[in-house]
Design a protein around this motif. Structure first.
Motif, PDB file in Angstrom:
ATOM      1  N   GLN A 131       0.815  -1.213   0.000  1.00 48.66           N
ATOM      2  CA  GLN A 131       0.000   0.000   0.000  1.00 48.66           C
ATOM      3  C   GLN A 131       0.849   1.264   0.000  1.00 48.66           C
ATOM      4  N   SER A 134       2.070   2.792  -3.367  1.00 50.68           N
ATOM      5  CA  SER A 134       1.158   3.435  -4.319  1.00 50.68           C
ATOM      6  C   SER A 134       1.574   4.872  -4.597  1.00 50.68           C
ATOM      7  N   LYS A 135       2.319   5.470  -3.678  1.00 44.42           N
ATOM      8  CA  LYS A 135       2.777   6.846  -3.843  1.00 44.42           C
ATOM      9  C   LYS A 135       4.194   6.920  -4.423  1.00 44.42           C
ATOM     10  N   LYS A 137       6.958   6.437  -7.276  1.00 40.42           N
ATOM     11  CA  LYS A 137       7.230   6.300  -8.709  1.00 40.42           C
ATOM     12  C   LYS A 137       8.672   5.875  -8.972  1.00 40.42           C
ATOM     13  N   ASP A 155      10.106  10.360  -3.802  1.00 38.41           N
ATOM     14  CA  ASP A 155       8.686  10.672  -3.666  1.00 38.41           C
ATOM     15  C   ASP A 155       8.244  10.754  -2.208  1.00 38.41           C
ATOM     16  N   ILE A 156       8.676   9.782  -1.392  1.00 40.52           N
ATOM     17  CA  ILE A 156       8.210   9.780   0.002  1.00 40.52           C
ATOM     18  C   ILE A 156       9.341   9.568   1.007  1.00 40.52           C
TER      19      ILE A 156
END
Length: 359
Positions: A131, A134-135, A137, A155-156
């Motif tokens: 999960q 999902s953020k 790339k 990205d995160i």
């Protein structure tokens, strides 16, 4: 140190061993060099025009069966004779930037630009669908340390996987000095170093330890290159940068310099009292101040405190102040406790306390 004039001015950006006598050196724009480790001589060179899908080799992994090449043109798999093998590589793995590879057990982890995180196991490619991903790339770096695999994403930020557990985000990403660090270096037992420009951060997830280390020379700028850091067998960490190659001290010693708290004084109506003996205060001497400086010379501004007066506070309280005052305390037994951390994460070091009684 191996030296060969044929390699002069060729940007070598990835290294691995094929076996005890052969070194694989990936270059930017010049393909893959196969080098005799003892003599330093080039045995062979693979290029786009003969074997490679791309001449820019960003990472190399080797297992008992295959050689895996990460390149700007995608993933390529060779046998130990450095010949292409008949394994179908799906899109986007066969055409995207592959930044990082890691072989852990029987699974190959693959970090890709624009297509997230993939794995290759028992002949099957699979996109990871946790999960949290999902953020995500892009995956820049993948590193193993003990039973943990660590991932970096612009990205995160920082992610990790422990054993067979699912992939999770590092809970204290907000404390990091930016999520776009250049390298992750595994230093054992789950601990890693994150390499930034001008900062190195230590994270030991098992010990709940977090420590940033700032370069002490304020006139010097370190611009670290992507995935260009490595821990050697002696514990030293090497970092390749635009300014050259740099060596950090023994990584084990980074655990030593934790910030320490000290209760320097206890005051009643702002007058210091003796705290060496048992402390008993009259009921009307119940306006109390504690002073607690902490010492951490790397970067004192990063220190945060947690304080608690047992018998009064329900839980610890975050503060950046070096003192705490309690007024109109009722008769009873109390223990004042203070502990320090770096920034606001959950890692707290040696706790100190002082007990007293209001009669």
């Amino acid at each position: 140190i191996l030296w060969n004039k044929e390699l002069d001015n060729i940007p070598i950006i990835s290294l691995n061993e094929l076996n005890d006598s052969v070194l694989l050196a990936g270059s930017f724009g010049k393909g893959l060099f196969i080098i005799n480790k003892k003599s330093g001589k080039i045995i062979k060179r693979l290029e786009y025009k003969n074997t490679l899908v791309n001449d820019n080799i960003l990472d190399i992994e080797v297992d008992k069966e295959y050689v895996y090449l990460a390149s700007i043109g995608g993933l390529q798999i060779l046998n130990h004779q450095l010949e292409s093998v008949n394994i179908e590589i799906p899109k986007p793995l066969n055409q995207s930037f592959i930044y990082s590879l890691l072989k852990s057990g029987d699974e190959l982890w693959i970090g890709i630009d624009g297509a997230g995180l993939w794995s290759f196991k028992k002949g099957t490619f699979k996109k990871q669908e946790a999960q949290i991903l999902s953020k995500v790339k892009t995956i820049y770096s993948i590193e193993k340390s003990g039973n943990y695999i660590w991932f970096s994403s612009p990205d995160i930020g920082l992610l990790f996987k422990k054993g067979d557990d699912s992939i999770k985000a590092f809970v204290n990403n907000n404390d990091l000095f930016g999520i776009k660090f250049s390298s992750i270096v595994g230093i054992g037992n789950g601990a890693v170093l994150l390499i930034h420009n001008n900062y190195v951060e230590l994270i030991d997830i098992e010990k709940r330890a977090y420590r940033p280390f700032k370069l002490r020379n304020e006139n010097f700028e370190l611009t670290a290159n992507l995935n260009s850091a490595y821990k050697d067998i002696n514990g030293a960490v090497w970092v390749g940068s635009e300014q050259g190659l740099y060596r950090f001290r023994d990584s084990d010693s980074l655990f030593i310099n934790a910030p320490k708290a000290l209760i320097s004084s206890m005051e009643v109506f702002l007058e210091p009292i003796n705290t060496k003996d048992e402390i008993k205060l009259a009921h009307n001497r119940n306006h109390i101040t504690f002073r607690f400086p902490a010492f951490w010379y790397q970067d004192p501004d990063l220190i945060r405190y947690q304080i608690k007066l047992e018998g009064y506070d329900d839980d610890y309280i975050f503060t950046r102040n070096h003192f705490a005052t309690y007024a109109n305390l009722r008769p009873g037994k109390y223990i004042f406790k203070v502990r320090v951390s770096i920034l606001s994460n959950s890692d707290f070091y040696e706790e100190t306390e002082i007990a007293f009684k209001v009669e």
